[in-house]
Design an enzyme around this catalytic site. Sequence first.
Site, mmCIF file in Angstrom:
data_model
loop_
_atom_site.group_PDB
_atom_site.id
_atom_site.type_symbol
_atom_site.label_atom_id
_atom_site.label_comp_id
_atom_site.label_asym_id
_atom_site.label_seq_id
_atom_site.Cartn_x
_atom_site.Cartn_y
_atom_site.Cartn_z
ATOM 1 N N HIS A 44 5.849 3.904 -12.124
ATOM 2 C CA HIS A 44 5.132 5.038 -12.702
ATOM 3 C C HIS A 44 5.847 6.343 -12.383
ATOM 4 C CE1 HIS A 44 3.447 3.956 -8.748
ATOM 5 N NE2 HIS A 44 3.326 5.246 -8.535
ATOM 6 N N CYS A 63 -3.421 3.425 1.932
ATOM 7 C CA CYS A 63 -2.042 3.038 2.222
ATOM 8 C C CYS A 63 -1.183 4.303 2.221
ATOM 9 C CB CYS A 63 -1.529 2.023 1.199
ATOM 10 S SG CYS A 63 -1.605 2.578 -0.519
#
Length: 685
Positions: A67, A178
């Site tokens: 992305h 994360c």
Amino acid sequence: MRVRDLLSQDSIELNGKASSKSDVIKQMVALMVKQGNIQDREAYEKGVFAREEESTTGIGDGIAIPHCKSDAVKKPGLAAMVLPDGVEYDALDGAPVHIIFLIAAPNTEDNVHLEVLARLSELLMDPDFVTSLENAKSKDEFLSIIDKAESGRVEQEAQKAEAAKTETGYEVLAVTSCPNGVAHTYMAAEAIEKAGDKLGIKVKVETRGSGGAKNVLTDEEIANAKGIVIAADAKVPIDRFDGKPLIQARVAEGISKPEELVQKAVKGDAPIYHAAAGAQKSSSSSGASDSVGHKIYTSLMAGVGAMLPFVIGGGILTAIAFLIDTILGYGATGGSNFGSMVPLSALFKYVGGLAMGLMVPVLAGFIAYSIADKPGLAVGFLGGLLASNGNAVAANFAKIWPDQMGGFQKFIDNFAFTQGGNTVSGFLGGIAVGFLAGYIVLWLERKTENLPKAVQGIRSMLIYPVVGMFLVMVIMCFIFNPIIGLINTGLSAMLTALGNSGMVWLLGLILAGMMAIDMGGPINKAAYVFGTFMLTTASEYMSQGASQSDPKVQLCYISMAAVMIGGMCPPVGIAIASKLFPKKFNATEKEGFWSNIVMGASFITEAAIPFAAADPVHVIPATFCGSAVAGLLSALFGCTLMAPHGGIFVFATVGHWPLYILAWLIGSFVTAILLGVLRKDSKQD
């Protein structure tokens, strides 16, 4: 906005073939361009590859989600490709990738690509959904599968939201996060929610991704919950869970064993978290030792990450100082003042030196911060300063101290001060004192938690810093640093004996190897001081009538050459390894390729410190062996050096410089190959 809205027939390929990760990404970009979402293909493609360098988007189980958010994107879009034969993608699980979604998002504040990425990650947690996509016979079927799955997901979310309005309480609460705040954050949340549904346990999950905190837990929900699960590899606020059973796990564990975590939480089978103490009580649950190891690793990484900008910034500024003096013709004549021969170079060297001088204090301070939060920061910084500077020199105070001192004052003089020897413990001492400072503060927090309420407010502002600094001062100045001084004295004596023995090859091997063990610590400093001492000795020999070709003069210059080549190998060897063995390094480490090359070539060994600090067991043996080989070859080739610093910028003073470069390259490749053998593959999120 929905996933289906961002896909079109033009942006889907169901029978893809690719030879490599780079090849498939370029094909995906071509699909996105074909859809009409991109106004600058080259800029967008560079952005996708740049994101991939940060950490792989191959999330495992045959899935990749590259992305990019960029000004080159006109409107948000998705491209998808199914690869029946798969492609090697450097995925987290090492398996080939069979299905890829590429996201394009305009550079706006709404973070649309993160919202779509989150939804995609949740959908892709369903193996049946993924299998259906891989087996789709047409693009229409592919789109229909997504549309159906997403509609079901939206309906499910609406039902959950409606149920939450009348929900009397959740039994288990969880937080997932994360480091990059993308796929794994949402995949863990989805897995934990599904585990709760399967077990019949009411679960709510807060996600803390790049788009901010979502589904935030309320005070009432926390008060009513039976247990808390933190599945995170990034720092999340947990003081709000004071007094609750709390499980801390990796985000990967949230994905791989969510049922186990939920069951433990609902049973209250977890240590009670106390915010006032800043730490959990000991736990007897399985995996406790792994949890401790993970905490140690996380704390170490916090220190290394904070230190890295000081290493790179300060090192490059110092290298610029050497470059300026070389351009102005001082490479062969600068001597010990090389890098400061003119005001401009002196300014760069001064500021670069200040920045690099902060490396060890920042390392220690942020290790302590990760353990004990803000109260640990000041104590850790002080410990790091003592590790990087050593004890004060007693001679500096001779003018104000009485000639005769006895008793306690004499004891302090003997053990807390040095008579000129080196008591600097460097980055290894910084790591040790960082953990020491953090756990000292935690100990103080536990010991003072029952103080009267009237004095509770002064704990963090007075008790922690004063008592913590006092304890670190005593341990470093009276125990650790004096021991380092004794080690340094012994090393210097050993090197002098080797020099007198005439065993040139062994002297070169040991000197160069010592330069690559603790990079600025006592072993490194002992070797460097010995090398500069040998330069002084050579000058004394020649002032007494010896020629430059005299064997005893040559021995002095050979020693200095071994010292410098030993300090040049570690950064360059690490840089080479990051290209030869990319899976052994995370994205941040790989980004340091050119800075390591520049600093290694400039004889700035400290560029290797972040790598050695993060993985000392594997990195230090590799750097030691590579430098030792280079020093051995340099001595056997008879390479000499008449300058105390500067790397390639003082090669005009190197004797047999082609052979010197050969020895340097061989030593660097030895380091690189050993790193490839010894280091484990990097786990990136």
